[in-house]
Scaffold this active site. Structure first.
Site, PDB file in Angstrom:
ATOM      1  N   GLY A   9       0.838  -1.197   0.000  1.00  0.00           N
ATOM      2  CA  GLY A   9       0.000   0.000   0.000  1.00  0.00           C
ATOM      3  C   GLY A   9       0.871   1.244   0.000  1.00  0.00           C
ATOM      4  N   GLY A  10       0.311   2.317   0.546  1.00  0.00           N
ATOM      5  CA  GLY A  10       1.046   3.592   0.570  1.00  0.00           C
ATOM      6  C   GLY A  10       2.357   3.485   1.320  1.00  0.00           C
ATOM      7  N   GLY A  69      23.835  10.793 -30.391  1.00  0.00           N
ATOM      8  CA  GLY A  69      23.350  11.480 -29.192  1.00  0.00           C
ATOM      9  C   GLY A  69      23.917  10.837 -27.941  1.00  0.00           C
ATOM     10  N   ALA A  70      24.129   9.522 -28.013  1.00  0.00           N
ATOM     11  CA  ALA A  70      24.648   8.804 -26.850  1.00  0.00           C
ATOM     12  C   ALA A  70      26.043   9.313 -26.471  1.00  0.00           C
ATOM     13  CB  ALA A  70      24.673   7.308 -27.126  1.00  0.00           C
TER      14      ALA A  70
END
Ligand code: HXC
Length: 519
Positions: A171-172, A406-407
């Site tokens: 859960g949270g 770009g790498a």
């Protein structure tokens, strides 16, 4: 009551508190292959260093029969101790007390040590083993979690925060560990999910086991939520101790430099032969890492996740550093969504805590395809770019082989504040590989050639031309984008000298509320 009797009473109360939920529940905990909250702290901290706070705190809820279920300490053990003589604050959730569930007072105990850790400037280590919000306390428990979350957020980048998950975390409740720097999960005995198998089935129809939904294997290999998978709790606790060797106490300090006994001028001839003859052949980048770091010690993070990039901590002549390396042995070391996120988070972790970054580059580019584009590789890749460009710690980059497109820019290049950039003679730094370049530049000419044989000959001629011109480090070195081309065997020494030189480096970012990193 005499003074002696009063002291005796204190001793008894302490003994009672130390039993948590009682002997039976301790036995049940052991039967599940789990240690108790106290046993975990004993293993984690230096012997005899633990100072406990709030041992006598009890909850204030009388609903649903809780009035007669009050346990001293209320299900979480908190305080401080030392690891290798350095102060750390700790909390350890005690599953034997009401399933380690979090009440208002339980939360207050954790918040108290977090607040003090911030004032002292010391790391916080949380050991999680809990059924989540104490159901009987309703919204008080939810507020208690939120109090912790807020402190996790304020402490982020100020003091190291480490979470061990040694039982349920659902859960949270998962969000406190998620807000910390590092998560360690124990195999078979831990799980994390926002919604468990039962709710998953009723909402989506999907049938999935606890382990397959949120076990250590899943989170260390598929989701990347956890950084380390420990065979057992002992190993998990050792990892925490090891991790702290590379980190400062807080963001205003430097990481601790130690004597490692490994000569800084140690050269390794193996490195002169590690790159295969063919450019598309794989090799193990960790061989390079182990060769250059002190005593072959490398604490790899996220080992099972996005294996095309390797990240972790090591020392160079006793100086801690974060290492980022493309892995040619897995997906050719390509950058994809997961690898970009993994490395970006690591670079920011290092930068937040003044740990220099050493980058080893061998990257063919970004992974093409609709799956990557739909998954937002544009934004995900930008994270890594952003992380490098924003980081002010010393950055040393060694290009081993490919550094394409770009790498190339993303992986610690000179223009994104790379301080010292070296390349091996085997480096290939260019916009793209020869095949792709020739297809684009020579497409029209190739189409005009008759016959496959003629076409093939022309293509390979042009490819050779391209390789000759660009598949080397000298074009980049000619422009000063590479500071020097180095002999591989000397890499360790060159890195150490670079890091020593950069120790006093100062760099700042312009004043701002905070950056807007593409999330
Ligand atoms: C109160 C709890 C509890 C809880 C367990 N216990 N979880 N008490 N609140 N959340 C108690 C049990 O009643 C039991 O008490 C004892 O702890 C041990 O639990 P068992 O169920 O016997 O243990 P086990 O079989 O090992 O199962 C563990 C478990 C299960 C899987 C964690 O207890 C469970 O599902 N608990 C509820 C989990 C849950 O839904 N929590 C709320 C999540 S939501 P007795 O006295 O009978 O032995 C949440 C929101 C956070 O946490 C929000 C933050 C924003």
């Amino acid at each position: 009551m005499s003074q002696q009797e009063k002291i005796q009473r204190l001793i008894e109360l302490r003994e009672q508190a130390k039993l948590g939920g009682g002997k039976k529940r301790i036995e049940a905990q052991h039967a599940k292959g789990k240690l108790t909250a106290r046993e975990r702290l004993e293993l984690l901290l230096d012997e005899g260093s633990f100072e406990e706070y709030d041992m006598f705190v009890t909850h204030r809820c009388n609903d649903f029969g809780l009035g007669n279920k009050k346990y001293p300490g209320d299900g979480v053990i908190t305080g401080h101790g030392t690891i290798d003589g350095r102060v750390v604050y700790v909390y350890s959730q005690d599953f034997t007390v009401l399933g380690g569930s979090l009440s208002e007072t339980f939360s207050k105990k954790i918040c108290k040590i977090m607040d003090q850790a911030m004032k002292v400037g010391a790391p916080v280590i949380g050991i999680n083993d809990s059924g989540g919000a104490r159901i009987q306390e309703g919204v008080l428990s939810l507020a208690g979690y939120a109090e912790i979350f807020q402190r996790n957020i304020m402490a982020s980048g100020v003091i190291p925060q480490i979470s061990a998950i040694f039982g349920p975390c659902a859960g949270g409740a998962v969000y406190s560990p998620a807000l910390t720097d590092v998560i360690i999960m124990s195999e078979k005995t831990s799980y994390m999910f926002v919604t468990g198998p039962k709710v998953t089935k009723s909402v989506t129809g999907e049938v999935v086991s606890t382990e397959d939904l949120g076990g250590a294997e899943v989170h260390t290999s598929k989701s990347g939520v956890a950084h380390f998978r420990a065979e057992d709790e002992e190993e998990g606790l050792l990892i925490i101790r090891k991790l702290l060797e590379y980190l400062p106490q807080n963001n205003l300090e430097d990481p601790p430099v130690t004597e490692t006994g490994d000569p800084s001028e140690r050269a390794d001839d193996m490195l002169n032969e590690v790159i295969p003859g063919e450019s598309n052949q794989a090799y193990e980048v960790k061989d390079v890492i182990y060769s250059v770091v002190d005593n072959k010690e490398f604490l790899e993070m996220h080992r099972h996740y996005a294996r095309n990039i390797v990240v972790g901590f090591a020392k160079f002549n006793g100086m801690p550093a974060g290492i980022v390396a493309n892995q040619p042995n897995y997906l050719a070391g390509v950058l994809d969504i997961d690898a970009s996120r993994k490395a970006a988070r690591f670079v920011r972790f290092c930068d937040a805590f003044n740990v220099p970054i050493v980058t080893f580059v061998d990257v063919p580019g970004f992974l093409p395809g609709s799956a990557q584009e739909y998954g937002g590789i544009i934004v995900q890749g930008a994270k890594l770019l952003f992380a490098y460009g924003e980081a002010t710690v010393p950055k040393v980059t060694i290009t081993l082989r490919k550094s394409y497109g770009g790498a190339h820019d993303v992986m610690g290049c000179k223009q994104l504040r790379g301080d010292i950039n070296y390349a091996w003679p085997t480096a290939e730094i260019a916009v793209m590989g020869a095949r792709g370049a020739v297809e684009i530049l020579e497409g029209r000419n190739i189409a005009q050639i008759d016959g496959d044989e003629g076409k093939g000959r022309y293509i390979s001629e042009k490819e050779n031309e391209y390789v000759e011109k660009f598949a080397n480090p000298y074009e980049a070195a000619r422009h000063g984008y590479i500071d020097d081309v180095i002999e591989p065997r000397n890499t360790r020494f060159r890195i150490i000298r670079a890091l020593q030189t950069l120790v006093t480096k100062k760099d700042v970012n312009p004043p701002k509320k905070h950056s807007n990193i593409p999330l």
